[in-house]
Design an enzyme around this catalytic site. Structure first.
Site, mmCIF file in Angstrom:
data_model
loop_
_atom_site.group_PDB
_atom_site.id
_atom_site.type_symbol
_atom_site.label_atom_id
_atom_site.label_comp_id
_atom_site.label_asym_id
_atom_site.label_seq_id
_atom_site.Cartn_x
_atom_site.Cartn_y
_atom_site.Cartn_z
ATOM 1 N N SER A 81 69.387 83.349 35.459
ATOM 2 C CA SER A 81 70.734 82.868 35.152
ATOM 3 C C SER A 81 71.799 83.859 35.612
ATOM 4 O O SER A 81 71.535 85.041 35.813
ATOM 5 C CB SER A 81 70.887 82.648 33.652
ATOM 6 O OG SER A 81 69.810 81.907 33.147
HETATM 7 N N1 SAH Z 1 65.856 83.087 30.961
HETATM 8 C C1 SAH Z 1 65.451 83.222 32.351
HETATM 9 C C2 SAH Z 1 65.904 82.095 33.244
HETATM 10 C C3 SAH Z 1 65.171 80.873 32.954
HETATM 11 S S1 SAH Z 1 65.057 79.641 34.192
HETATM 12 C C4 SAH Z 1 65.855 84.557 32.933
HETATM 13 O O1 SAH Z 1 66.470 85.362 32.227
HETATM 14 O O2 SAH Z 1 65.510 84.811 34.086
HETATM 15 C C5 SAH Z 1 64.241 78.438 33.181
HETATM 16 C C6 SAH Z 1 62.800 78.726 32.886
HETATM 17 O O3 SAH Z 1 62.357 77.730 31.977
HETATM 18 C C7 SAH Z 1 61.888 78.623 34.096
HETATM 19 O O4 SAH Z 1 61.205 79.823 34.296
HETATM 20 C C8 SAH Z 1 60.927 77.481 33.744
HETATM 21 O O5 SAH Z 1 59.596 77.694 34.187
HETATM 22 C C9 SAH Z 1 61.011 77.472 32.235
HETATM 23 N N2 SAH Z 1 60.643 76.210 31.597
HETATM 24 C C10 SAH Z 1 60.988 74.945 31.924
HETATM 25 N N3 SAH Z 1 60.429 74.056 31.078
HETATM 26 C C11 SAH Z 1 59.711 74.781 30.168
HETATM 27 C C12 SAH Z 1 58.897 74.444 29.046
HETATM 28 N N4 SAH Z 1 58.707 73.180 28.651
HETATM 29 N N5 SAH Z 1 58.304 75.447 28.363
HETATM 30 C C13 SAH Z 1 58.477 76.750 28.729
HETATM 31 N N6 SAH Z 1 59.220 77.124 29.787
HETATM 32 C C14 SAH Z 1 59.846 76.160 30.498
#
Ligand code: SAH
EC number: 2.1.1.77
Length: 214
Positions: free
Chosen positions: A61
């Site tokens: 993000s």
């Molecule tokens: N917080 C992160 C950015 C997240 S991007 C950072 O600081 O870099 C969103 C993330 O959510 C992705 O890695 C994706 O794999 C995860 N995601 C999406 N659906 C999900 C689910 N149902 N359970 C766990 N993770 C999930």
């Protein structure tokens, strides 16, 4: 001033100018270097206020959004926090500076392994990582003081609402993945939940099940 110091000053200035004003949040973001969480081609852009691609087709993000979400959580030093969507691990590392314990879940095993290696190298020992579908939360450790979801669902997942303590706060983006989503803050009371809309955001979708890599 060294180039590194100038870069850091500009990074913090960008955060403040976008509304990240809480001094504890700014201190945590000054301490946790975003650099190690971004590999390869984009690593030189780590100190710009923009989202960047990471492995498994996901994104880290934008720092100001990380700051605003962290600020909206209003963390206390004794809090037990659940993060859904570990991604690069950057957001979890920031949370680890402001809470007692952080549980972070991602559906991609590779992302979880890479994030865990960074947490170990930085000696961030209060973070527990798990590979799972985070929509179901983490019943074993519930209830949580705070929950942060960093992928967009159409509605707040029921299990996460249920795993929030009374008096607890959850921050999450909601909306269809290809449209503008809203960042909302849910506060749980004795007799229900309050919903505040904070701003519009754009996140990758919350997807069911585990990623192909496990
Ligand atoms: N917080 C992160 C950015 C997240 S991007 C950072 O600081 O870099 C969103 C993330 O959510 C992705 O890695 C994706 O794999 C995860 N995601 C999406 N659906 C999900 C689910 N149902 N359970 C766990 N993770 C999930």
């Amino acid at each position: 001033m060294t180039a590194e110091a100038t870069q850091k000053m500009q990074f913090l200035y960008a955060l403040r100018s976008k509304g990240v004003t809480n001094s504890r949040v700014l201190t945590a973001m000054e301490k946790i270097d975003r650099g190690p969480f971004i590999r390869g081609y984009f690593s030189e852009r780590a100190y710009e206020d923009m989202p960047l691609p990471i492995a498994c087709g996901q994104t880290i993000s934008q720092p100001s959004v990380v700051g605003l979400m962290t600020q909206a959580l209003d963390l206390g030093p004794r809090d037990k926090v659940l993060e859904i969507g570990t991604g690069s691990g950057y957001q979890a590392a920031i949370l680890s500076q402001l809470a007692r314990r952080v549980y972070t879940i991602d559906r991609h095993r590779r992302l979880v392994q890479e994030a865990r290696a960074i947490f170990e190298s930085l000696a961030l020992s209060n973070i527990t990582t798990l590979t799972a579908d985070g929509s179901f939360g983490l019943p074993d450790q519930a209830p949580f003081d705070r929950i942060l979801v960093t992928a967009a669902a159409e509605d707040p997942p029921g299990p996460l609402l249920a795993q929030l303590k009374i008096g607890g706060i959850m921050v999450l983006p909601v909306g269809q993945s290809d449209t503008v989503q809203s960042l909302i803050r849910v506060t749980r009371h004795e007799d229900g939940y309050d919903y505040d809309e904070l701003r519009s955001v754009r996140f990758v979708p919350l997807v069911e099940g585990l990623g192909k890599d496990g």
